[in-house]
Enzyme design. Sequence first.
Site, PDB file in Angstrom:
ATOM      1  N   THR A  59      33.522  40.886  33.055  1.00 47.99           N
ATOM      2  CA  THR A  59      34.747  41.028  33.496  1.00 47.99           C
ATOM      3  C   THR A  59      35.290  39.970  34.342  1.00 47.99           C
ATOM      4  OG1 THR A  59      33.779  41.407  35.716  1.00 47.99           O
ATOM      5  CG2 THR A  59      33.546  43.438  34.270  1.00 47.99           C
ATOM      6  N   CYS A  60      36.535  40.133  34.738  1.00 49.19           N
ATOM      7  CA  CYS A  60      37.115  38.912  35.375  1.00 49.19           C
ATOM      8  C   CYS A  60      36.294  38.357  36.534  1.00 49.19           C
ATOM      9  CB  CYS A  60      38.541  39.255  35.789  1.00 49.19           C
ATOM     10  SG  CYS A  60      38.575  40.330  36.651  1.00 49.19           S
TER      11      CYS A  60
ATOM     12  N   ARG B 103      32.642  38.822  36.608  1.00 50.48           N
ATOM     13  CA  ARG B 103      31.407  38.441  36.401  1.00 50.48           C
ATOM     14  C   ARG B 103      31.015  38.421  35.018  1.00 50.48           C
ATOM     15  NH1 ARG B 103      28.219  41.115  39.683  1.00 50.48           N
ATOM     16  NH2 ARG B 103      30.050  41.678  41.027  1.00 50.48           N
TER      17      ARG B 103
ATOM     18  N   SER C 122      30.861  44.065  44.483  1.00 48.47           N
ATOM     19  CA  SER C 122      32.450  43.709  44.053  1.00 48.47           C
ATOM     20  C   SER C 122      33.076  42.776  44.975  1.00 48.47           C
ATOM     21  CB  SER C 122      33.077  44.873  43.652  1.00 48.47           C
ATOM     22  OG  SER C 122      32.568  45.618  42.705  1.00 48.47           O
TER      23      SER C 122
ATOM     24  N   GLU D 261      35.800  49.087  44.743  1.00 46.83           N
ATOM     25  CA  GLU D 261      36.545  49.342  43.908  1.00 46.83           C
ATOM     26  C   GLU D 261      36.470  50.138  42.785  1.00 46.83           C
ATOM     27  OE1 GLU D 261      36.912  47.455  40.598  1.00 46.83           O
ATOM     28  OE2 GLU D 261      35.168  46.077  40.994  1.00 46.83           O
ATOM     29  N   PRO D 262      37.438  50.849  42.263  1.00 45.60           N
ATOM     30  CA  PRO D 262      36.947  51.817  41.169  1.00 45.60           C
ATOM     31  C   PRO D 262      36.735  51.426  39.802  1.00 45.60           C
ATOM     32  CG  PRO D 262      39.348  52.075  41.919  1.00 45.60           C
ATOM     33  CD  PRO D 262      38.783  50.871  42.574  1.00 45.60           C
TER      34      PRO D 262
ATOM     35  N   ALA E 159      65.716  44.135  45.443  1.00 40.46           N
ATOM     36  CA  ALA E 159      65.618  44.428  43.989  1.00 40.46           C
ATOM     37  C   ALA E 159      64.640  43.389  43.624  1.00 40.46           C
ATOM     38  CB  ALA E 159      66.727  44.345  43.200  1.00 40.46           C
TER      39      ALA E 159
ATOM     40  N   MET F 253      58.718  41.950  45.146  1.00 48.45           N
ATOM     41  CA  MET F 253      57.654  42.960  46.068  1.00 48.45           C
ATOM     42  C   MET F 253      58.021  44.471  45.892  1.00 48.45           C
ATOM     43  SD  MET F 253      55.707  41.061  48.114  1.00 48.45           S
ATOM     44  CE  MET F 253      55.554  41.498  49.690  1.00 48.45           C
TER      45      MET F 253
END
Lengths: 437, 270
Positions: A47-48, A50, A111, A116-117, A192, A195
Site C-alpha cells: 500500500t502507499c 507499507r 496505520s 482508517e477504513p 469556487a 478547498m
Amino acid sequence: MKVMLLGMNHRTAPVEVRERFAVDETAPVLHKLVDRPEIAEAVLLSTCNRVELVVTTPSPDAARHVLIDFFARELAREPWHEIGALADLTYVHHGREAVEHVFRVASAIDSMVLGEPQILGQVKDAYRAAADAGACGPVLSRLFQRAFATAKRVKNETGIAQRPVSVARVAVDLAKQIFETLDEKSALLIGAGEMIEAALVALGDHGLGTRRVVNRTPAHAETLARRFAGSAHGLDELESLLPMSDVVLSCVGGDGPILSREQVARGLARRRNRPLFLIDIGVPRNIDPGVHELDAAYLYDLDDLQEVAAANEEERRRESERAERIVLEEREQFDGWLVALQAVPTIRDLNRRAERIRRAELDRFAGRLQLPPEQTEAVEQLTRGIVRKLLHAPISKLRAETDRETGLARLEEARTLFGLDDVDLRLPPDDDPESES
Amino acid sequence: MIVFQNMAAAVYLAAGIAAVLGLALPAPKILRGARLGLGLGALLQAAAFATLHRLDAAPSLTDLRQVVAVMSWLGVVFTLALLVRWRLPGFVPPLAFVAFLAAFGATLSPGAGVATGNAGAELGVEASGSLPHAHVLLASAGLAALGLAGLAGLFFLIEHRALKRRRAVTRRIALPSLEALDRVNRLALVLGFPLLTLGLLTGSLWLEARAGRLWSGSLHETWTAFAWIIYLGLVGLRFVGHQGARQAAASAVAGFAFLVFAVVGSGLVS
C-alpha cells in the site's frame, strides 16, 4: 512451520524509499517467492504506507536472508545494492509477533491514521491475490481469515473507527448530527476554489441535494457549478439564497466577513428557524463569528473543525488500547490453532517411531522364538499394547499443551527427546499406525 | 395478570441494561436485542392488561400505579412505532427503565397505591358506562405522547448544547440528529395534544354523569386545565408562530413537567 514477516512502513522508511518497493502486480512476485525451498506460503501487502511480505517457513533463519535478498532484488523497482541499509529500513517479526502484527495491520491499529477504513480492504485484496496465485496455504489462509475477524471485532467492539479525524469528514459528521439525511438538503457554496471543491466532494459523497455556487467572479462559479450539477450566482444574491439553503460552505479571500450576523438572522427568520449549518474554512474568516450565537445556526470555522478532529484522534488513541487487547486475545487463539496443527505431525511421527522400533525388535526375535501363529499373534498384541500404553501419557500431554503458550516449545522438546527428526520415519503402509486407525 | 406484569418488568429491565451496554460499548447487536426486549415487554404488558378483569380484586381505574403502567406501556408502543421510521437508540434506555418501574409498581398490591387526583371519582365508575375507561385511556395516551415529546426535547437540548459548545463529535453516545428529534417532538405533540383534550373532555363527561356537572373545581381538574391551556399555547406557538426548534424542545420538557405535576402531583398534595 513458522510464520514470519518482513516489511517496511511509514515509521521505518520515508515515502521516497517506500515508493521504490511498491508492487502493482503481486502474482509473479509471489510465484518467484514460493518457488524458493525456504518459503512455503506467502502474501504480499503493498500500500502507499507499507510493503510487507508474510510467509510461512520451515527454517526462519534461512528465510530471513531470502526475504531481505528478495526485497532488494525482486521488489525494488531498481536493484537495491545496500543490503545493510535495507535492514535498517525494514522490520522482521517471527511467530507470535508476526501474527500479532498482521492482526494489528488489518485492524488499522498500525496505520498512520488510527482506525482508517481502507487498510482492511487492502489486506483482503492482498490475501485474495495470494490465494489466486496459489501462494497461500492452510496456515496463511487461517491467519488472514482470523485477521479479518479480528478487524471486525475491533470495529464493532471499540470506537477506534467511529470518530472522524479529517476536517472534511468532521464537517460531514457534524452535518449528520444536525440533519437526518443530506439527500434533500441544499448547499450554498461561497467561493469556487480548491478547498470548496474538496469539501463539496466530501459532502457530495453523502448525497447532497441542490448545490448553488456564489462567487465574486461568476465565470469561476459557472465552472464549479457545471462540474457538480449546480447553479452559479453572483455575490449580490447571497442573502436571497440563504433562506433556501441548509448547509453553507464558505472559503473566499477578503478583508472581512462577507456574511454578517444580521444577514443570517434575517435568513433564519425567512426559513422559519429551520437549522442552518455553516462551515467557514476561509482565512480570514468569511462569516461573522456572532452567527453561532443564533439559536438555529451552527457555525464551525477551520480551527473548530481541526480541534474536533484532534479530539477525535485522541479518543481513537484511547480506544486503540481496547483494540490491542482484542488483538492479543485473537493471537492467543490463533497460536492454539497453530500448535494444534503442528501437534498432528509430531504425534504421527511419534507413533511411527514406536511402531518402527516394535517391528524391528519383533523381527529380530522372530527367528529365535519360532512361535506358532496363534502365539505370534498374542505377542503382536502384547507389544502393541505396551507401546500404546507407553505413548498414551506423552501424546495426551502434547494434545493438552496445544492450548497453552508453551505448546510449540513442548512439541520441539518431544521431537528432540524421541529423536523424531533424526530418523527416516517412513513405514510400509501396512505397518503405519495411522493407516490402522 | 401479575405474572405477565412481572415478566414484562423483568424484560424491560433486561432491555434497559442491554440498551445502556449497547450504547456504551457500542454494540449494534446488543442494541437490536434491547429493541426486541422493549417489544416483548410491551406484548407481555398488553397480556397483563387484557387479563386484568380476571383478578378477584381488580385494581381501581384511578389507582396511580395502574395509570402509570398504562401510560408507560403506551409510551413504549409509541416509541416502537417511531423506531420503525427513525434511528432513536438513545430513547430505549430511559423508556425501558421507566417501563420497568411502572410495570413493577403495578404488581404491588392493587389499590394500596397513591390515588391520582381523580380518586374520589371511583364511586361513579359503574354508573358511567365506558366514560371512565375512555378518560383513563385517552388521558394516559396523551400523557405518554407528550412524555415522548418531552424526552425528544430533552435530547434535543443536550445535542444542541453539545453542538454549540463544539463538542458534539467527541461524545461517547450518539444521539439522533436534531432534525429527527425535532420531528419526533412535533409528531408527539400533534398526537398527544388531541388525546389529552379528549381525555379532559371524557373526564368532564364522566363527572357530569356522576355528579350532574362538568366542573367540580378540584385541584386535579384545575391544574390539568392549566396544563391544557399551556399546551394549547405551545401548539399555537409551534404551528402558527413558527417557534424555533430549541424553544419548542425546551417548551416540551417544561410542558410535560407541568403536566405530570397537574395530573399526578396535584393528587399527592391534595
